[in-house]
Design a protein around this motif. Structure first.
Motif, PDB file in Angstrom:
ATOM      1  N   GLY A   1       0.810  -1.218   0.000  1.00 47.50           N
ATOM      2  CA  GLY A   1       0.000   0.000   0.000  1.00 47.50           C
ATOM      3  C   GLY A   1       0.846   1.271   0.000  1.00 47.50           C
ATOM      4  N   VAL A   2       2.165   1.140   0.098  1.00 52.67           N
ATOM      5  CA  VAL A   2       3.023   2.316   0.193  1.00 52.67           C
ATOM      6  C   VAL A   2       3.430   2.798  -1.199  1.00 52.67           C
ATOM      7  CG1 VAL A   2       5.173   3.207   1.172  1.00 52.67           C
ATOM      8  CG2 VAL A   2       3.963   1.365   2.333  1.00 52.67           C
ATOM      9  N   ASP A   3       3.433   4.100  -1.390  1.00 50.48           N
ATOM     10  CA  ASP A   3       3.944   4.662  -2.633  1.00 50.48           C
ATOM     11  C   ASP A   3       5.470   4.655  -2.535  1.00 50.48           C
ATOM     12  OD1 ASP A   3       4.711   6.072  -4.802  1.00 50.48           O
ATOM     13  OD2 ASP A   3       3.589   7.905  -4.312  1.00 50.48           O
ATOM     14  N   LEU A   4       6.107   3.831  -3.324  1.00 56.13           N
ATOM     15  CA  LEU A   4       7.555   3.625  -3.189  1.00 56.13           C
ATOM     16  C   LEU A   4       8.379   4.513  -4.119  1.00 56.13           C
ATOM     17  CD1 LEU A   4       7.533  -0.270  -2.825  1.00 56.13           C
ATOM     18  CD2 LEU A   4       7.931   1.400  -1.027  1.00 56.13           C
ATOM     19  N   ALA A   5       7.720   5.496  -4.727  1.00 56.48           N
ATOM     20  CA  ALA A   5       8.386   6.320  -5.741  1.00 56.48           C
ATOM     21  C   ALA A   5       9.704   6.930  -5.257  1.00 56.48           C
ATOM     22  CB  ALA A   5       7.445   7.423  -6.206  1.00 56.48           C
ATOM     23  N   ASP A   6       9.747   7.365  -4.002  1.00 61.05           N
ATOM     24  CA  ASP A   6      10.942   8.057  -3.527  1.00 61.05           C
ATOM     25  C   ASP A   6      11.918   7.150  -2.789  1.00 61.05           C
ATOM     26  OD1 ASP A   6      10.034  10.415  -4.549  1.00 61.05           O
ATOM     27  OD2 ASP A   6       8.887  10.908  -2.732  1.00 61.05           O
ATOM     28  N   TYR A   7      11.685   5.869  -2.869  1.00 61.67           N
ATOM     29  CA  TYR A   7      12.529   4.960  -2.093  1.00 61.67           C
ATOM     30  C   TYR A   7      13.527   4.218  -2.968  1.00 61.67           C
ATOM     31  CZ  TYR A   7       9.424   5.849   1.773  1.00 61.67           C
ATOM     32  OH  TYR A   7       8.720   6.463   2.766  1.00 61.67           O
ATOM     33  N   ASP A   8      14.583   3.763  -2.309  1.00 59.69           N
ATOM     34  CA  ASP A   8      15.622   3.011  -2.997  1.00 59.69           C
ATOM     35  C   ASP A   8      15.443   1.504  -2.864  1.00 59.69           C
ATOM     36  OD1 ASP A   8      17.352   5.325  -3.761  1.00 59.69           O
ATOM     37  OD2 ASP A   8      17.352   5.615  -1.583  1.00 59.69           O
ATOM     38  N   PHE A   9      14.719   1.111  -1.836  1.00 59.26           N
ATOM     39  CA  PHE A   9      14.517  -0.328  -1.657  1.00 59.26           C
ATOM     40  C   PHE A   9      13.319  -0.588  -0.751  1.00 59.26           C
ATOM     41  CE2 PHE A   9      16.951   0.954   2.014  1.00 59.26           C
ATOM     42  CZ  PHE A   9      16.502   0.156   3.047  1.00 59.26           C
ATOM     43  N   ALA A  10      12.808  -1.801  -0.865  1.00 62.53           N
ATOM     44  CA  ALA A  10      11.826  -2.301   0.093  1.00 62.53           C
ATOM     45  C   ALA A  10      12.382  -3.619   0.605  1.00 62.53           C
ATOM     46  CB  ALA A  10      10.472  -2.505  -0.575  1.00 62.53           C
ATOM     47  N   PHE A  11      12.223  -3.858   1.913  1.00 68.18           N
ATOM     48  CA  PHE A  11      12.884  -5.005   2.519  1.00 68.18           C
ATOM     49  C   PHE A  11      11.905  -5.738   3.439  1.00 68.18           C
ATOM     50  CE2 PHE A  11      17.303  -6.074   4.588  1.00 68.18           C
ATOM     51  CZ  PHE A  11      17.174  -7.388   4.150  1.00 68.18           C
ATOM     52  N   PRO A  12      10.887  -6.383   2.827  1.00 76.25           N
ATOM     53  CA  PRO A  12       9.908  -7.097   3.654  1.00 76.25           C
ATOM     54  C   PRO A  12      10.524  -8.359   4.259  1.00 76.25           C
ATOM     55  CG  PRO A  12       9.484  -7.513   1.342  1.00 76.25           C
ATOM     56  CD  PRO A  12      10.603  -6.505   1.401  1.00 76.25           C
ATOM     57  N   SER A  13       9.812  -8.931   5.223  1.00 82.62           N
ATOM     58  CA  SER A  13      10.333 -10.102   5.928  1.00 82.62           C
ATOM     59  C   SER A  13       9.852 -11.409   5.314  1.00 82.62           C
ATOM     60  CB  SER A  13       9.921 -10.043   7.392  1.00 82.62           C
ATOM     61  OG  SER A  13      10.385  -8.841   7.956  1.00 82.62           O
TER      62      SER A  13
END
Lengths: 376, 534
Positions: free
Chosen positions: A77-89
């Motif tokens: 649900g997060v807008d990841l446009a400004d992020y460099d990575f996502a690190f779910p478990s």
């Protein structure tokens, strides 16, 4: 249900971004040749990224990480446009994120940790005598998931099992206490493992399978009454000598405890018995590895080159792999680091996970539907 | 859709917070508790805490020295705290709640958006404390006692006990879950059928309850004065503490058929500022350190949650079945309703109300409002006159003005409540304050009615001092001459207006009651709080 996820997410973002902004400001003032990468992480890794040694090791690699804790199952649900990575478990959310955000690089899995069940010795002896578990070392054993799930489905009680004593807390229906599957990754993974077994070794992927496994999952949750919201709660109950005799935990929680206890000498003089370095730390705890379990596969999805670089560093840097082990995680690839660090705790921890079947985790949507049915 | 809207709102709020953070960052690092990798910790955190946590004060002082974070504690009952958090009234006023359990709070879906993080600090099961004479009389073995045995002993007339009111206090509610599980034979989390199915046995058990209260502190004090009461159900830590301090000789047991354990999670509210949240993180970290865990188990006799720290020697070993907290609000509330209206011994309640001339105007209106709130047929359990309760309103000025009595019955609840409301409406302020003469009449009225199987108590509300020939000494002589049965009727006094705290404290102490302050707090709250003792 989505409402709850959204709110939890909003709250976590609120806390996370504030931290990130302040950290970012300070590094900005500090200058230097580091690259700042920001991303969202599962809360189980918050302590790892907050560890000053980890911060220093990342800085040595030229990286400053701004990490925001977000429930792994809410990252979609997060807008990841400004992020460099996502690190779910878990891998499930990682796959969904890759699908939604396109490939920058292949996802990296720097470390992982299987779900285990903690029990006191008397409980394990009763399970073993009744064919539900086997003891493989002083403090380590194997839980037969199919037999365990059948027992829960039948409403089998401890007092029906040979050798169970009420004075050891062994009465009432047999179950493993887990966390709320709608808010907690470990609670959701528990349902993933159980549904995989109940679905004849197939990952649940459609409505029919959700329907088929729903009664069992509902029972697994219903017998517990109110569940706690984070895996730290049941774990602390266990340590305190209260609560349910069987508790779901990440192996990393136990490993971090054993490694930290030995390093920090936190048992204090006299608390530990001679010849057993862990006695004061872990007492009569037995770690049961379910023969089919789900693993928290910490999967980094790179969204930029910076994110890709972080994933590589976490995977390859010997120092960061060592630090991951200190937090109880198993680094991907060669097992020597984990084995060496936990050598003196082999009475509790398995070296490798050969023979432990890894249940694939359903997609985030399916798991959410399963959790909602189980809780209803 | 709503999730997106909420998220947007959170982010908007966030922008403001960030602006504020940057705004006050003009100076350099102030030192303090921050370790350079996050937000500066606040120096003070405001915590809404269970009343039994008063014993943590010395440790919190050490925590302030070690961490630079001072905890400002406001004592509150679990039920009231839950209400404050869910309604949002706690937002801005408190940064955290620290209760015996968050289970009841978490049964409300709204709790999700109010709670940021929780950290278990220590545990203590709700246990049974038995006087040695009772233990010897019953011939029980300490490690074999069950709730089922307690039920049998009470039914045979051989055991009496005290516990707190489950509608107001977590130890009472935990006890209620325990005995309902045991007497219904439930093997997992309670269902509505378990509650209805065991009602007869629960009524038999609660017939042995001789003391009730809104807080565990008062209960322990009352128990010391009442050696006719054999046992006390309370937190293991409270019972062990009474024994250690020599206040009561007690054998402390966790019944074999299961217990409900308090785990005291330090709970940061989402409304807390980032600085307060950071301070709470430091405080929680300190309280979980081996040093603090050792101190807390030795000082407060609760069980540590840190590995490598042994429980204090007085704490008994061995595991007990943990009885699950009900999994739904329906079941949890049905259990409370059943206790309040069917299972417990009924209440016999007499209100002695000052309606002298000085009460005219706002004071009388406040009194009427406070009483009216207890007559709402739909008010939750514990916040209204209960089924089977016999209520007398006895307004007085120079004399007792009237004494009218109603009995609330489940079938005709509204009739009685309407009657009480009309009694409240007709209160008129006039004349003087014959405090002791009226109190004597209240005892006489109860004695004339004769003995009844009920929790009998008197509430005395006055806004002034006694102006009458009948004095404190007269009352004292009257009281000591009463039969034992009537001397056990406590007077709960309410300090209001210009009443004399010393005078009202003396009456409360003498009769085994308690003083409630409606000068620094609302009158309404005092009347509500007293429900836990009636």
């Amino acid at each position: 249900m989505r409402r709850v996820w959204g709110i939890a997410l909003g709250v976590l973002l609120l806390a996370g971004v504030v931290v990130a902004v302040v950290v970012g400001r300070e590094t900005g003032e500090g200058g230097g040749g580091t690259t700042t990468v920001s991303g969202v992480i599962g809360s189980e890794k918050a302590e790892f990224f907050a560890d000053p040694d980890v911060v220093a090791a990342l800085a040595d690699e030229g990286l400053t990480v701004r990490a925001q804790s977000v429930g792994s199952w809410a990252m979609e649900g997060v807008d990841l446009a400004d992020y460099d990575f996502a690190f779910p478990s878990s891998q499930g959310p990682a796959d969904a994120l890759r699908r939604d955000n396109g490939d920058v690089g292949a996802p990296l899995r720097p470390f992982y940790s299987p779900l285990v069940v903690l029990a006191h010795r008397q409980a394990v002896e009763v399970l073993a005598a009744n064919g539900l578990a086997t003891l493989e070392a002083d403090h380590r054993g194997r839980l037969s998931m199919a037999d365990y799930l059948a027992a829960v489905e039948e409403g089998r009680t401890w007092q029906e099992l040979e050798g169970a004593e009420a004075r050891d807390g062994l009465s009432g229906v047999l179950y493993v206490s887990s966390t709320d599957p709608l808010t907690s990754n470990s609670g959701a993974l528990y349902l993933a493992a159980a549904s995989f077994v109940a679905n004849d070794g197939q990952v649940v992927a459609d409505d029919a399978a959700i329907e088929r496994t729903a009664p069992l999952l509902h029972t697994l949750v219903r017998v517990q009454g109110t569940q706690q919201s984070s895996s730290d709660g049941p774990f602390r109950d266990f340590v305190s000598g209260v609560g349910n005799p069987l508790v779901l935990a990440y192996e990393s929680q136990v490993a971090a405890l054993l490694i930290g206890g030995a390093e920090a000498g936190d048992a204090g003089p006299g608390d530990a018995g001679p010849g057993d370095a862990d006695a004061g730390v872990a007492g009569d705890m037995v770690v049961l590895y379910p023969d089919t379990t789900a693993t928290s596969d910490h999967t980094l999805v790179p969204l930029t080159e910076g994110g890709q670089r972080l994933g590589e560093v976490l995977t390859e840097s010997p120092e960061l792999r060592r630090l991951a082990v200190r937090h109880g995680f198993r680094p991907q690839g060669a097992t020597t680091e984990f084995t060496e660090a936990t050598a003196e705790h082999s009475a509790y921890l398995r070296e490798g996970l050969d023979g432990v079947r890894q249940a694939p985790v359903p997609t985030a949507d399916v798991l959410r539907a399963m959790a909602a049915r189980a809780r209803s | 859709m709503r999730a997106r809207a909420r998220l947007a709102a959170s982010l908007a709020a966030l922008a403001l917070t960030v602006a504020a953070c940057t705004g006050d960052s003009g100076g350099d690092d102030g030192g303090g508790g921050g370790n350079g990798d996050g937000v500066e910790a606040a120096e003070t955190v405001r915590i809404l805490a269970g009343s039994e946590l008063a014993d943590m004060e010395p440790l919190l002082e050490r925590a302030a020295e070690e961490t630079g974070v001072r905890a400002e504690i406001t004592s509150v009952g679990t039920l009231d705290a839950t209400r404050l958090v869910l309604s949002g009234e706690a937002d801005g006023a408190y940064d955290a709640v620290w209760l015996a359990t968050n289970d009841y709070l978490r049964l409300h879906p709204e709790a999700e958006e109010r709670v940021l993080t929780e950290t278990s600090i220590m545990t203590s099961p709700v246990a049974l404390g038995l006087r040695p004479e009772a233990l010897a009389r019953l011939g029980w073995q300490l490690d074999e006692i069950t709730w089922a045995q307690v039920h049998e002993a009470v039914t045979a007339g051989g055991l009496t006990f005290g516990m707190t009111d489950p509608t107001r206090s977590n130890s009472g509610y935990s006890a209620l879950i325990s005995v309902t599980s045991a007497l219904s034979g439930a093997q997992s989390a309670l269902t509505s059928e378990d509650v209805t199915g065991s009602a007869d046995r629960l009524v038999e058990l609660f017939a042995g309850q001789r003391l009730t209260s809104g807080s565990s502190g008062w209960l322990a004090e009352a128990f010391q004065e009442r050696d006719d009461v054999d046992a006390l159900i309370n937190y293991e830590s409270v019972l062990l503490g009474l024994d250690r301090d020599g206040a009561a000789d007690l054998a402390v047991v966790r019944p074999l058929d299961g217990v409900v354990t308090a785990r005291y999670p330090l709970t940061t509210l989402t409304s807390a500022s980032p600085e307060a949240a950071e301070a709470l993180r430091l405080l929680g970290g300190y309280l979980r350190s081996p040093e603090a865990q050792r101190a807390l188990t030795e000082e407060t006799l609760r069980r540590p949650v840190a590995t490598g720290v042994a429980a204090a020697e007085a704490i008994p070993g061995g595991q007990r079945r943990e009885l699950p907290y009900p999994g739904s609000l329906d079941v949890a509330d049905a259990l409370l309703d059943a206790y309040d209206s069917e299972l417990r011994r009924p209440s016999r309640t007499l209100y002695v109300l000052d309606t002298s001339g000085s009460m005219d105007g706002e004071r009388l209106a406040a009194l009427q409002d406070a009483l009216r709130r207890l007559t709402g047929a739909d008010a939750p359990a514990g916040q209204r006159f209960r089924d089977r309760e016999r209520v007398t309103l006895m307004p007085f000025n120079d004399n007792v003005v009237s004494a009218e009595t109603w009995t609330v019955e489940a079938g005709s609840r509204e009739d009685a409540l309407a009657g009480i409301r009309s009694g409240i409406d007709s209160l008129t302020a006039l004349g003087g304050t014959a405090l002791y003469a009226s109190l004597i009449e209240a005892y006489e009225l109860l004695a004339d009615e004769g003995a009844r199987d009920a929790f009998t108590s008197i509430v005395l509300m006055t806004d002034g001092q006694n102006i009458d020939d009948v004095t404190a000494t007269t009352f004292q002589d009257f009281y000591v001459a009463l039969d034992e049965e009537w001397r056990q009727v406590p007077v709960f006094t309410i300090l209001f207006g210009d009443s004399d705290p010393a005078e009202l404290q003396r009456i409360a102490d003498q009769t085994g009651g308690a003083l409630f302050d409606a000068v620094s707090g609302p009158l309404d709250d005092a009347f509500q709080e007293i429900r836990g003792y009636q």
